[in-house]
Design a protein around this motif. Structure first.
Motif, mmCIF file in Angstrom:
data_model
loop_
_atom_site.group_PDB
_atom_site.id
_atom_site.type_symbol
_atom_site.label_atom_id
_atom_site.label_comp_id
_atom_site.label_asym_id
_atom_site.label_seq_id
_atom_site.Cartn_x
_atom_site.Cartn_y
_atom_site.Cartn_z
ATOM 1 N N SER A 18 36.828 36.604 34.924
ATOM 2 C CA SER A 18 36.551 37.657 33.955
ATOM 3 C C SER A 18 37.558 38.791 34.143
ATOM 4 C CB SER A 18 35.121 38.191 34.139
ATOM 5 O OG SER A 18 35.032 38.896 35.367
ATOM 6 N N HIS A 19 37.588 39.665 33.161
ATOM 7 C CA HIS A 19 38.507 40.808 33.249
ATOM 8 C C HIS A 19 38.192 41.662 34.478
ATOM 9 C CE1 HIS A 19 41.071 44.110 32.032
ATOM 10 N NE2 HIS A 19 40.053 44.937 32.134
ATOM 11 N N ILE A 23 40.729 42.521 37.723
ATOM 12 C CA ILE A 23 41.070 43.861 38.201
ATOM 13 C C ILE A 23 40.824 43.969 39.696
ATOM 14 C CG2 ILE A 23 40.446 46.299 38.076
ATOM 15 C CD1 ILE A 23 42.111 45.332 35.742
ATOM 16 N N ILE A 24 39.686 43.447 40.160
ATOM 17 C CA ILE A 24 39.366 43.514 41.590
ATOM 18 C C ILE A 24 40.401 42.732 42.403
ATOM 19 C CG2 ILE A 24 37.681 42.874 43.361
ATOM 20 C CD1 ILE A 24 35.490 43.337 41.274
ATOM 21 N N ILE A 25 40.788 41.554 41.914
ATOM 22 C CA ILE A 25 41.781 40.742 42.614
ATOM 23 C C ILE A 25 43.123 41.468 42.667
ATOM 24 C CG2 ILE A 25 43.130 38.613 42.484
ATOM 25 C CD1 ILE A 25 40.641 37.258 41.308
ATOM 26 N N ILE A 26 43.519 42.063 41.526
ATOM 27 C CA ILE A 26 44.792 42.784 41.475
ATOM 28 C C ILE A 26 44.802 43.928 42.480
ATOM 29 C CG2 ILE A 26 46.260 44.261 40.063
ATOM 30 C CD1 ILE A 26 46.539 41.369 39.356
ATOM 31 N N VAL A 27 43.695 44.656 42.570
ATOM 32 C CA VAL A 27 43.615 45.769 43.530
ATOM 33 C C VAL A 27 43.775 45.249 44.957
ATOM 34 C CG1 VAL A 27 42.073 47.504 44.518
ATOM 35 C CG2 VAL A 27 42.236 47.251 42.037
ATOM 36 N N LEU A 191 41.743 41.879 53.119
ATOM 37 C CA LEU A 191 41.135 40.618 53.563
ATOM 38 C C LEU A 191 39.738 40.451 52.973
ATOM 39 C CD1 LEU A 191 41.804 38.230 55.493
ATOM 40 C CD2 LEU A 191 40.581 39.480 57.282
ATOM 41 N N ALA A 192 38.957 41.533 52.953
ATOM 42 C CA ALA A 192 37.601 41.464 52.402
ATOM 43 C C ALA A 192 37.632 41.156 50.908
ATOM 44 C CB ALA A 192 36.871 42.781 52.665
ATOM 45 N N VAL A 193 38.544 41.795 50.190
ATOM 46 C CA VAL A 193 38.637 41.560 48.744
ATOM 47 C C VAL A 193 39.050 40.121 48.455
ATOM 48 C CG1 VAL A 193 39.890 42.178 46.643
ATOM 49 C CG2 VAL A 193 39.110 43.965 48.190
ATOM 50 N N SER A 194 40.011 39.595 49.222
ATOM 51 C CA SER A 194 40.453 38.219 48.994
ATOM 52 C C SER A 194 39.327 37.228 49.276
ATOM 53 C CB SER A 194 41.673 37.902 49.866
ATOM 54 O OG SER A 194 41.323 37.856 51.243
ATOM 55 N N GLN A 195 38.526 37.491 50.297
ATOM 56 C CA GLN A 195 37.417 36.602 50.627
ATOM 57 C C GLN A 195 36.350 36.621 49.542
ATOM 58 O OE1 GLN A 195 37.099 34.437 53.090
ATOM 59 N NE2 GLN A 195 35.069 33.825 52.375
#
Length: 527
Positions: A18-19, A23-27, A191-195
């Motif tokens: 989703s959009h 955004i979360i992944i990009i950040v 690391l937390a965001v990627s997981q």
């Protein structure tokens, strides 16, 4: 070494994001990229304090060079491994390596230890950049990717301004180890965001054999090239046996790498990429734009300090217009690419603006208003911004999905190589012209005696300190000579930009795909 091609046991169903997820992944990816980009600039202003604490000032340049060597060399390897094992696992490996080695750098007790730990840190830094670009290619279609590439470009621009300032503040008030320990909270957040967000981005579960011999040859060849550009003209003369020997070794190793990559079943850098017209054109442009950009960033502060007699901090602040307008150009190009689906026109305009800006900078003297020089630098930055994100979009749109990782990683690989070549070329030209111009001054003998060697080398390393050592009568003629040498440097940059403009006109524009490499259907609730 490879002997059998990969086979697919069972493909995973396509995934979509989703959009909000994008955004979360990009950040998260921008956090990782900021770490890697910041590490290339934050160290510069802390080097004197590090030398004072650890000693070994004669090896100081290797704190920077060791990171550059390893981060460049491993970039295509990360790209290939991510095509085989998946982006998430390779990104997390890169983050973990970067975090552990950042801790080690902060606890280094000697110059040798710090250089070794910096080299190991580069193994993570190279992966952060490569995996960020490749992951974006998996989740965002080329048509809309330009919009996000503008934000990615802002990471590099911000690090070029923030890095030197933070490095000086930490070294002066908190101690230089905090330059490295700052990476820990940012890296843990990445690391937390990627997981959390990349769990659905599944690897293709390929059975494979890695081309280890090809990887060793590529890494060794790149190391030789970077050693030549790092040590040539500094630690050894360009014609010395050491530099010539490294150059010959680089050529031999590259030839062996070509032979190996042509015969390997799963090459680290597939030769088929170099049969792709768009890939070859864009990689060539990437190499040249990096020569102009990195060379300019390295030598522009010295130009401002010498010609305008600015302090190092004030010269750093003068880079803000260049950085801000680089971001503005990148965001503008990205949004227009997403809106129109056309991308070739932007590097054409960008290289044209860049050529004009460099020619304008070649007219700057100590009497030119500082604000006008800032305008020329802003124009330079805007031209760079129009070019940089479009290059990556063009490659990711042209390569096959199976080569997305290695194709994207090679952009970072050749960008770093181009930057290294640019610094070496600019440095060699500047030293040569300074020596010639200073030799023509009336007090040439006194200048040579006071500086104790090549005026070009001394000025390049000691800057205003070397200039202040000259008698008052020689001061103004010396500044005039320095301005003339830098003018020729800007002419060189303009010549590279003109050649690049000729190359980009040969680029065949391919309609941008509407789907990402790992996405074929919209996710429920996508907004």
């Amino acid at each position: 070494m490879s002997s059998a091609p990969a086979s697919i046991s069972q493909p995973d169903p396509p995934v979509a994001f989703s959009h909000r997820e994008k955004i979360i992944i990009i950040v998260g990816l921008m956090l990782g990229m900021f770490l890697a980009a910041l590490e290339q600039t934050i160290i510069a202003t802390a080097l004197p304090r590090i030398a004072g604490d650890l000693g070994g000032a004669e090896h100081l340049s290797w704190i920077v060079s060791s990171y550059l060597l390893t981060s460049t060399a491993v970039t295509p390897i990360y790209g290939k491994l991510s095509d085989l094992y998946g982006r998430k696992v390779m990104l997390q490996i890169a983050i973990c390596v970067f975090l552990v080695t950042s801790l080690l750098c902060g606890f280094a007790g000697s110059m040798v230890q710090l250089i070794i730990f910096r080299a190991l840190q580069g193994l993570g830094g190279g992966g952060l950049l490569a995996m960020a670009h490749a992951t974006i290619a998996d989740i965002i279609s080329p048509r809309e990717r330009g919009r996000y590439q503008g934000y990615i470009a802002s990471v590099f621009a911000a690090s070029s301004v923030i890095g030197p300032v933070l490095g000086g503040l930490f070294a002066e008030h908190l101690g230089w180890p905090w330059i490295f320990w700052l990476n820990i909270p940012i890296g843990l957040a990445a690391l937390a965001v990627s997981q959390k967000t990349l769990g659905r981005l599944k690897p293709k579960r390929l059975r494979h054999r890695i081309d280890y011999f090809g990887a060793v040859l590529i890494v060794s060849a790149v190391t030789c090239v970077l050693l030549v550009t790092t040590m040539g003209g500094n630690e050894f003369p360009w014609a010395s046996p050491e530099i010539v020997g490294l150059g010959i070794a680089a050529v031999i190793l590259f030839l062996l790498a070509v032979v190996q990559e042509r015969r390997a079943a799963e090459p680290i850098l597939p030769p088929r990429l170099f049969h792709n017209h768009t890939y070859v054109i864009v990689i060539s442009l990437n190499l040249m734009i990096s020569m102009v950009m990195i060379g300019g960033l390295i030598f522009m502060p010295l130009f401002l300090q010498m010609v305008y007699k600015l302090s190092s901090s004030d010269a750093g602040l003068m880079l803000i217009p260049l950085s801000c307008f680089t971001v503005a150009g990148a965001i503008t190009a990205g949004r227009l690419v997403a809106h129109t689906g056309r991308y070739k026109i932007f590097p054409v305009i960008g290289f044209s603006i860049l050529t004009v800006a460099l020619l304008l900078l070649s007219t700057v003297t100590g009497t030119t208003p500082l604000w006008l020089t800032g305008v020329f630098m802003a124009l330079n930055g805007f031209g760079l911004g129009l070019v940089m994100p479009v290059m990556l979009v063009a490659i990711q749109n042209a390569v096959e999905p199976r080569d997305m990782g290695v194709g994207t990683a090679s952009v970072s690989f050749f960008r770093t190589m181009g930057g290294s070549f640019g610094v070496a070329l600019y440095g060699a030209v500047l030293i040569a012209r300074l020596d010639v111009l200073f030799d023509a001054l009336p007090g040439a003998a006194d200048i040579a005696r006071l500086m104790g060697g090549s005026p070009g080398v001394v000025l390049l390393h000691d800057g205003r300190k070397a200039l202040a050592a000259l008698p008052d009568a020689l001061h103004d003629p010396a500044i005039t000579a320095i301005g003339g040498a830098f003018h020729e440097l800007f002419w060189l940059g303009a010549a590279i930009a003109i050649v690049s403009l000729g190359v980009v006109l040969r680029l065949r524009e391919i309609p941008l795909r509407e789907t990402a490499a790992a996405v074929t259907a919209p996710a429920p609730g996508d907004d």
